[in-house]
Design a protein around this motif. Structure first.
Motif, short mmCIF file in Angstrom:
data_model
loop_
_atom_site.label_atom_id
_atom_site.label_comp_id
_atom_site.label_asym_id
_atom_site.label_seq_id
_atom_site.Cartn_x
_atom_site.Cartn_y
_atom_site.Cartn_z
N GLY A 1 0.90 -1.12 0.14
CA GLY A 1 -0.03 0.22 -0.18
C GLY A 1 1.10 1.29 0.13
N VAL A 2 2.14 1.15 -0.12
CA VAL A 2 3.08 2.20 -0.41
C VAL A 2 3.62 2.36 -1.73
N GLY A 3 3.93 3.69 -1.90
CA GLY A 3 4.92 3.69 -3.18
C GLY A 3 4.01 4.11 -4.60
N PRO A 4 4.84 4.13 -5.67
CA PRO A 4 4.22 4.59 -7.07
C PRO A 4 3.17 3.59 -7.41
N SER A 5 1.94 4.29 -7.79
CA SER A 5 0.82 3.86 -8.37
C SER A 5 0.47 4.41 -9.49
N THR B 1 9.59 12.72 0.74
CA THR B 1 8.47 12.05 0.66
C THR B 1 8.39 10.63 1.71
N PHE B 2 9.39 10.75 2.66
CA PHE B 2 9.31 9.46 3.51
C PHE B 2 7.87 9.34 4.11
N ARG B 3 7.46 7.92 4.14
CA ARG B 3 6.30 7.69 5.11
C ARG B 3 6.83 7.21 6.55
N THR B 4 6.21 7.77 7.48
CA THR B 4 6.63 7.48 9.18
C THR B 4 5.32 7.11 9.58
N SER B 5 5.45 6.35 10.86
CA SER B 5 4.55 5.99 11.77
C SER B 5 5.12 5.82 13.08
N VAL B 6 4.35 5.74 14.43
CA VAL B 6 4.82 5.41 15.65
C VAL B 6 3.58 4.74 16.29
N HIS C 1 0.00 5.09 14.93
CA HIS C 1 -0.56 6.31 14.46
C HIS C 1 0.44 6.73 13.39
N ILE C 2 -0.37 7.11 12.13
CA ILE C 2 0.46 7.53 10.86
C ILE C 2 0.86 8.89 11.04
N LEU C 3 2.01 9.25 11.22
CA LEU C 3 2.57 10.58 11.26
C LEU C 3 2.70 11.29 9.63
N LYS C 4 3.02 10.45 8.57
CA LYS C 4 3.33 11.14 7.32
C LYS C 4 2.98 9.94 6.23
N LYS C 5 2.13 10.20 5.50
CA LYS C 5 2.07 9.43 4.18
C LYS C 5 1.56 10.37 2.89
N GLN C 6 1.73 9.72 1.88
CA GLN C 6 1.43 10.28 0.44
C GLN C 6 -0.05 10.09 0.04
N GLU C 7 -0.18 10.77 -1.12
CA GLU C 7 -1.75 11.00 -1.48
C GLU C 7 -2.36 9.48 -1.81
N HIS C 8 -1.77 8.57 -2.38
CA HIS C 8 -2.39 7.54 -2.72
C HIS C 8 -1.89 6.19 -1.83
N ASP C 9 -1.30 6.71 -0.73
CA ASP C 9 -0.83 5.41 0.33
C ASP C 9 -2.19 4.78 0.85
N GLN C 10 -2.22 3.56 1.22
CA GLN C 10 -3.33 2.93 1.76
C GLN C 10 -2.72 2.54 3.40
N ALA C 11 -2.98 3.65 4.10
CA ALA C 11 -2.60 3.66 5.50
C ALA C 11 -3.65 4.18 6.57
N ARG C 12 -3.60 3.68 7.76
CA ARG C 12 -4.74 4.43 8.67
C ARG C 12 -4.32 4.30 10.10
N SER C 13 -4.61 5.07 11.06
CA SER C 13 -4.36 4.95 12.56
C SER C 13 -5.29 3.85 13.21
N ARG D 1 -6.67 2.22 -7.85
CA ARG D 1 -5.41 2.23 -8.51
C ARG D 1 -4.44 0.90 -8.12
N ASP D 2 -3.62 0.73 -9.00
CA ASP D 2 -2.65 -0.45 -9.00
C ASP D 2 -1.22 0.13 -8.48
N PHE D 3 -0.67 -0.58 -7.26
CA PHE D 3 0.50 -0.29 -6.85
C PHE D 3 1.59 -1.16 -7.68
N VAL D 4 2.58 -0.40 -8.37
CA VAL D 4 3.64 -0.94 -9.40
C VAL D 4 4.82 -1.22 -8.71
N GLY D 5 5.18 -0.70 -7.41
CA GLY D 5 6.41 -0.94 -6.89
C GLY D 5 7.50 -0.17 -7.29
#
Length: 520
Positions: free
Chosen positions: A401-405, A474-479, A498-510, A415-419
């Motif tokens: 759920g992270v990265g180029p899509s 553009t690093f993704r971070t969580s704690v 808890h998600i601190l930072k994600k990008q537009e199309h990332d699949q993440a949640r707290s 969207r498809d995640f393409v790695g």
């Protein structure tokens, strides 16, 4: 594995050059009184009793003397012969190859250590129910020698099987696995196995394997495995991967491993909804790759490390076959782990950094896309603490759920995640005992953690647009924090993330997650 010293004779009988007569008495003490029986039955009984007591006293004295000498200085000894018994099916040279170091020992201390190693090696073959190694006196005419006696009991039931449900380290899905093994069919320590794996995500694999501890005089085991597998990535990247191939373990030791894999791979899209870049790679291809792994792990535990460090480096080159459909790529991964104890509440902090890069090679490599199955995909709530396999997991982010899509076909908002061709992850995890005795006794402990990761595309000339500042931005971070319930097979965690930072199309949640992680 069983303790390799469990059945090793701790008091070896060795004929020493300067004490040959005393050792003969230790091996079979008779006593002079046994020849006199004029005083009747009572005197004879009393004489035998005294003889036994005297013999026991001599044994203790000789043993104490030997141990004192061993503590003070090396005790010279020479191995006269290695005697093997109990192997009705197993060839002698298979056993002898595992105990070569015993013949080279020149002192009693070296011989004891070599015997422990030999015991461990023989048990690791997994074809014996028990292994016993004892030291006996050599021939009387050769003082200062000893015979090493190896007694083995071959497995009474060479056919074994097991079935179970597991969760993969990537936390991608659960699976049901069944396997069947037949040991030592031809007496060469060979192990033949068949396995079936079915995942709840419709992935499946059927495999047939063979293991030889010694193959044509090689000093390392030889393995081979024929496999037919299906991986279902429709939920993440709109494709299925099917492979039929053969894997050969060419070299394997404590730190090094060399594997060659050749497989016919097919990527399909049953949904007919894949993104453009994925549709371009659908169809057949040939994987012909050589993979070298260097692994060094000095941590005191793989599930809850509190001290030590570990490092793994994996290098892979694909495209060794001349076929035009052969995938040509270079791939390098590194993973570093370090655990520092604090000295109270069994607290320790674990640091980890992982990185990898994959790139095509050959004519026009700069303009060609990399193979999707060889790219990096980040995400998944499995714990990076116990994994040692390159960049993958990120707490709080969904699998792949992270990265180029890229958007799927028109009319579909998904969207498809393409790695990515390059990936980096890092984490810090502070673990500590909880202030409840019942929990401490069962290994249940708490932890707080933080992680970060990112990936980038380098192929198709995208490496020209890569810059370090943009990559760091553009690093993704969580704690998060949670409770860990370790078992002998896996690590179960109940975490709040808890998600601190994600990008537009990332699949993440707290939120709260229950995850299972196996060591790798």
């Amino acid at each position: 594995m069983a303790n390799p010293t469990e059945n090793l004779d701790a008091n070896p009988q060795i004929r020493e050059p300067e004490a040959e007569e005393e050792v003969e008495e230790l091996n079979g003490y008779e006593g002079d009184d046994g020849e006199e029986d004029d005083d009747g039955e009572d005197d004879d009984t009393e004489s035998k009793s005294q003889t036994r007591e005297s013999g026991s006293s001599v044994d203790r004295i000789k043993a104490e003397s030997l141990f004192r000498r061993m503590r003070a200085a090396p005790v010279p000894v020479r191995v006269h012969d290695v005697i093997i018994s109990g192997n009705e099916k197993t060839k002698d040279h298979i056993i002898e190859a595992e105990v070569d170091a015993v013949r080279e020992a020149t002192t009693l201390q070296e011989l004891l250590e070599a015997s422990r190693v030999a015991n461990s090696n023989l048990r690791a073959l997994d074809i014996f129910d028990s292994v016993n190694i004892t030291l006996d006196s050599g021939p009387p005419e050769l003082p200062g020698t000893t015979n090493v006696v190896i007694e083995v009991v071959e497995s009474k039931n060479p056919l074994t099987g097991q079935i179970g449900a597991y969760t993969r380290a990537e936390a991608r899905s659960s699976s049901v696995e069944a396997s069947l093994k037949y040991k030592n069919i031809f007496g060469y320590g060979d192990i033949w196995d068949g396995s079936i794996v079915y995942g709840c995500d419709n992935s499946a694999e059927v495999g047939l394997g063979m293991y030889l501890p010694r193959f044509r005089g090689l000093s390392t085991p030889f393995t081979s495995r024929l496999f037919l597998s299906t991986q279902d990535w429709l939920k993440f990247s709109s494709y299925k991967e099917r492979s039929l191939g053969l894997s050969l373990g060419l070299f394997s030791s404590k730190y090094h491993e060399l594997i060659y894999t050749i497989a016919w791979r097919n990527l399909i899209d049953p949904s007919q909804a894949a993104a453009v870049s994925i549709r371009r790679q659908l169809g057949h291809s040939l994987l012909s790759a050589l993979k070298y792994t260097f692994r060094f792990d000095q941590r005191n535990s793989s599930l809850r490390p509190t001290n030590g460090y570990a490092f793994i480096s994996t290098s892979q080159i694909g495209g060794l076959a001349p076929d035009s459909r052969s995938l040509r790529f270079l791939k390098q991964e590194v993973d570093l782990r370090y655990a520092v104890p604090f000295g109270f509440y069994n607290a320790a902090i674990n640091f980890g950094v992982s990185g990898g890069v994959s790139f095509p090679w050959g004519s026009g490599y700069q303009n060609r896309p990399s193979s999707i199955p060889e790219r990096f995909f980040l995400g998944g709530n499995s714990s990076p603490v116990c994994s040692l396999s390159g960049p993958s997991a990120l707490w709080g982010f969904k699998t792949r759920g992270v990265g180029p899509s890229e958007p799927k076909r028109k009319g579909d908002s998904e969207r498809d995640f393409v790695g990515g061709d390059a990936a980096v992850t890092a984490f810090a995890d502070l673990s500590f005992d909880l202030p409840v005795r019942w929990l401490r006794e069962r290994g249940i402990h708490g932890h707080v953690f933080a992680c970060a990761g990112n990936m980038a595309k380098l192929s198709e000339n995208e490496f020209r647009n890569f810059t370090a500042p943009k990559f760091l931005e553009t690093f993704r971070t969580s704690v998060g924090a949670g409770i860990v319930l370790p078992t002998s097979l896996f690590r179960m965690e109940l975490n709040y993330c808890h998600i601190l930072k994600k990008q537009e199309h990332d699949q993440a949640r707290s939120g709260v997650f229950l995850t299972f992680s196996a060591s790798s």
